[in-house]
Enzyme design. Structure first.
Site, PDB file in Angstrom:
ATOM      1  N   GLY A  13       0.820  -1.216   0.000  1.00 40.16           N
ATOM      2  CA  GLY A  13       0.000   0.000   0.000  1.00 40.16           C
ATOM      3  C   GLY A  13       0.849   1.258   0.000  1.00 40.16           C
ATOM      4  O   GLY A  13       2.074   1.212  -0.165  1.00 40.16           O
ATOM      5  N   TYR A 146     -14.515   0.975  10.109  1.00 41.96           N
ATOM      6  CA  TYR A 146     -13.103   1.345  10.211  1.00 41.96           C
ATOM      7  C   TYR A 146     -12.787   1.823  11.638  1.00 41.96           C
ATOM      8  O   TYR A 146     -11.883   1.287  12.285  1.00 41.96           O
ATOM      9  CB  TYR A 146     -12.819   2.443   9.201  1.00 41.96           C
ATOM     10  CG  TYR A 146     -11.382   2.884   9.109  1.00 41.96           C
ATOM     11  CD1 TYR A 146     -10.432   2.094   8.457  1.00 41.96           C
ATOM     12  CD2 TYR A 146     -10.957   4.101   9.640  1.00 41.96           C
ATOM     13  CE1 TYR A 146      -9.112   2.509   8.346  1.00 41.96           C
ATOM     14  CE2 TYR A 146      -9.641   4.520   9.531  1.00 41.96           C
ATOM     15  CZ  TYR A 146      -8.716   3.728   8.890  1.00 41.96           C
ATOM     16  OH  TYR A 146      -7.415   4.131   8.783  1.00 41.96           O
TER      17      TYR A 146
HETATM   18  P1  NAD Z   1      -3.528   1.723   1.640  1.00 45.82           P
HETATM   19  O1  NAD Z   1      -4.954   1.388   1.339  1.00 45.82           O
HETATM   20  O2  NAD Z   1      -2.701   2.325   0.574  1.00 45.82           O
HETATM   21  O3  NAD Z   1      -2.743   0.448   2.178  1.00 45.82           O
HETATM   22  C1  NAD Z   1      -3.349  -0.608   2.853  1.00 45.82           C
HETATM   23  C2  NAD Z   1      -2.761  -1.904   2.295  1.00 45.82           C
HETATM   24  O4  NAD Z   1      -3.345  -3.007   3.009  1.00 45.82           O
HETATM   25  C3  NAD Z   1      -3.075  -2.107   0.817  1.00 45.82           C
HETATM   26  O5  NAD Z   1      -1.909  -2.492   0.120  1.00 45.82           O
HETATM   27  C4  NAD Z   1      -4.114  -3.215   0.815  1.00 45.82           C
HETATM   28  O6  NAD Z   1      -4.113  -3.975  -0.363  1.00 45.82           O
HETATM   29  C5  NAD Z   1      -3.705  -4.010   2.048  1.00 45.82           C
HETATM   30  N1  NAD Z   1      -4.804  -4.802   2.622  1.00 45.82           N
HETATM   31  C6  NAD Z   1      -6.073  -4.403   2.871  1.00 45.82           C
HETATM   32  N2  NAD Z   1      -6.776  -5.411   3.392  1.00 45.82           N
HETATM   33  C7  NAD Z   1      -5.924  -6.476   3.486  1.00 45.82           C
HETATM   34  C8  NAD Z   1      -6.061  -7.820   3.935  1.00 45.82           C
HETATM   35  N3  NAD Z   1      -7.240  -8.269   4.421  1.00 45.82           N
HETATM   36  N4  NAD Z   1      -4.993  -8.627   3.860  1.00 45.82           N
HETATM   37  C9  NAD Z   1      -3.810  -8.194   3.358  1.00 45.82           C
HETATM   38  N5  NAD Z   1      -3.626  -6.932   2.917  1.00 45.82           N
HETATM   39  C10 NAD Z   1      -4.673  -6.090   2.984  1.00 45.82           C
HETATM   40  O7  NAD Z   1      -3.584   2.675   2.920  1.00 45.82           O
HETATM   41  P2  NAD Z   1      -2.411   3.430   3.705  1.00 45.82           P
HETATM   42  O8  NAD Z   1      -2.748   4.855   3.706  1.00 45.82           O
HETATM   43  O9  NAD Z   1      -1.088   2.983   3.241  1.00 45.82           O
HETATM   44  O10 NAD Z   1      -2.661   2.880   5.177  1.00 45.82           O
HETATM   45  C11 NAD Z   1      -1.836   1.912   5.785  1.00 45.82           C
HETATM   46  C12 NAD Z   1      -2.269   1.745   7.243  1.00 45.82           C
HETATM   47  O11 NAD Z   1      -2.155   2.982   7.936  1.00 45.82           O
HETATM   48  C13 NAD Z   1      -3.719   1.281   7.388  1.00 45.82           C
HETATM   49  O12 NAD Z   1      -3.794   0.355   8.443  1.00 45.82           O
HETATM   50  C14 NAD Z   1      -4.440   2.544   7.764  1.00 45.82           C
HETATM   51  O13 NAD Z   1      -5.582   2.296   8.539  1.00 45.82           O
HETATM   52  C15 NAD Z   1      -3.379   3.296   8.555  1.00 45.82           C
HETATM   53  N6  NAD Z   1      -3.625   4.745   8.545  1.00 45.82           N
HETATM   54  C16 NAD Z   1      -3.382   5.482   7.416  1.00 45.82           C
HETATM   55  C17 NAD Z   1      -3.650   6.842   7.434  1.00 45.82           C
HETATM   56  C18 NAD Z   1      -3.383   7.714   6.237  1.00 45.82           C
HETATM   57  O14 NAD Z   1      -3.704   8.900   6.276  1.00 45.82           O
HETATM   58  N7  NAD Z   1      -2.796   7.239   5.173  1.00 45.82           N
HETATM   59  C19 NAD Z   1      -4.170   7.456   8.580  1.00 45.82           C
HETATM   60  C20 NAD Z   1      -4.431   6.656   9.682  1.00 45.82           C
HETATM   61  C21 NAD Z   1      -4.134   5.303   9.668  1.00 45.82           C
END
Ligand code: NAD
Ligand code: UDP
Length: 314
Positions: A13, A146
């Site tokens: 991700g 979420y």
């Molecule tokens: P993203 O959607 O780009 O990345 C999430 C990744 O998890 C993706 O590659 C997706 O394919 C993978 N994924 C989803 N469900 C899955 C499963 N069941 N099994 C295996 N892989 C799975 O999002 P991101 O922005 O990179 O977020 C990464 C983490 O950080 C997440 O847990 C998110 O909740 C947390 N987060 C992000 C933000 C932000 O602003 N970007 C803010 C708060 C928390």
């Protein structure tokens, strides 16, 4: 220090791919586990030829046995349109995925970091948000899969810590942006940049007076690494984010100015339970990790805009 093997779930991700890169640059072996629901192979294509990097296509809701030295649990869609697309799967990923990774960490007796979120504060009544605030979350709304999923995952982490003595690290990530967000990700920074570069309307939801604090991904992954390196006594939760606070309208105007776009701003309905304001208190991160974000919104946006300008599919 001996070479470590580190598991990054959600490593394909946006944030995960930057974290894999950082951990490889430190000399670690990295296993990236992802089901590519919202991730992309393009995010990690440049790492596939690195002998220290391994990719496993797998869903965290299904148990897996691996031999690793530490786990970063990032697997979960993060954009509201994507996590609401299959709400039940989002809860499954948050809760079952966390349990599977916690069970793995427990068997191996290794530290595990959970990427929690500012969404645990819901529509906050305390401002800025400190880690001591318990939040104001709607348990039955469209964002709950979420928000409540992430809250339950935090509970699980602390129960595994209390019950089994597992070394845990919980970080609450605030809005993070940067290169490798997908053009169709749906979050505000990527939406506005893509709209500005294409000259299409910039879609502000509501009147644009809601605020967010935007952290550049380079700063964020440095904070994740610093948290993992703390002694076992440090469990968190620790906020990670940039405390600069901007209205969504200010963000739109800044992106229009930097891109020199002719796009017009249009106003669309505000989604249900959209938090009115959000800004982290990062005192704890500074004290415990010596971490403060150093990249200004203007500089981070310029890097992100350059990335989107060079994307072929745009
Ligand atoms: P993203 O959607 O780009 O990345 C999430 C990744 O998890 C993706 O590659 C997706 O394919 C993978 N994924 C989803 N469900 C899955 C499963 N069941 N099994 C295996 N892989 C799975 O999002 P991101 O922005 O990179 O977020 C990464 C983490 O950080 C997440 O847990 C998110 O909740 C947390 N987060 C992000 C933000 C932000 O602003 N970007 C803010 C708060 C928390
Ligand atoms: N938003 C917007 N236009 C968009 C996408 C999002 O005005 O095209 C708003 C959204 O309503 C919210 C803020 O921008 O108030 C941040 O949204 P995002 O989905 O990036 O993250 P959130 O913090 O809501 O999870």
């Amino acid at each position: 220090m001996h070479k470590q093997t580190i598991l990054v779930t959600g490593g394909g991700g946006f944030i995960g791919s930057h974290l894999c890169e950082l951990l490889l640059s430190r000399g670690n072996d990295v296993i990236c586990l992802d089901n590519f629901f919202t991730g992309s192979k393009n995010n990690i294509r440049h790492l596939l030829s690195n002998p220290s990097f391994e990719l496993i296509r797998h869903d965290v809701t299904i148990p897996i046995e691996l031999e690793v030295d530490a786990i970063y649990n990032l697997a979960c869609p993060a954009s509201p349109i994507h996590y609401q697309h299959d709400a039940v799967q989002t809860i499954r990923t948050n809760v079952l995925g966390a349990m599977n990774m916690l069970d793995l960490a427990r068997r191996l007796r290794i530290p595990i970091l959970q990427s929690s979120t500012s969404e645990v504060y819901g529509d906050p009544k305390e401002h800025p948000q400190r880690e001591t605030y318990w939040g104001n979350v709607n348990p039955i709304g469209v964002r709950s899969c979420y928000d409540e999923g992430k809250r339950c995952a935090e509970t699980l982490f602390f129960d595994y810590h209390r019950q089994y003595g597992l070394p845990i690290k919980v970080v609450r990530i605030f809005n993070t942006y940067g290169p490798r967000m997908l053009p169709n990700d749906g979050r505000v920074v990527s939406n506005f940049i893509v709209q500005a570069l294409k000259g299409s309307d910039i879609t502000i939801y509501g009147d644009g007076s809601q605020t967010r604090s935007f952290c550049c991904v380079t700063d964020l992954v440095a904070g994740l690494e610093a948290m993992m390196q703390t002694p076992d006594s440090v469990t968190g939760p620790v906020n990670l984010g940039n405390p600069g606070e901007f209205t969504v309208r200010e963000l739109a105007e800044t992106i229009i100015r930097i891109t020199g776009s002719n796009s017009k701003i249009v106003y669309k309905p505000l989604p249900q339970d959209d938090p009115a304001r959000r800004k982290p208190d990062v005192t704890l991160a500074r004290e415990l990790l010596g971490w403060t974000p150093g990249i200004s919104l203007e500089d981070g946006l310029r890097q992100t805009i350059d990335y989107f300008r060079n994307l072929e599919e745009l």
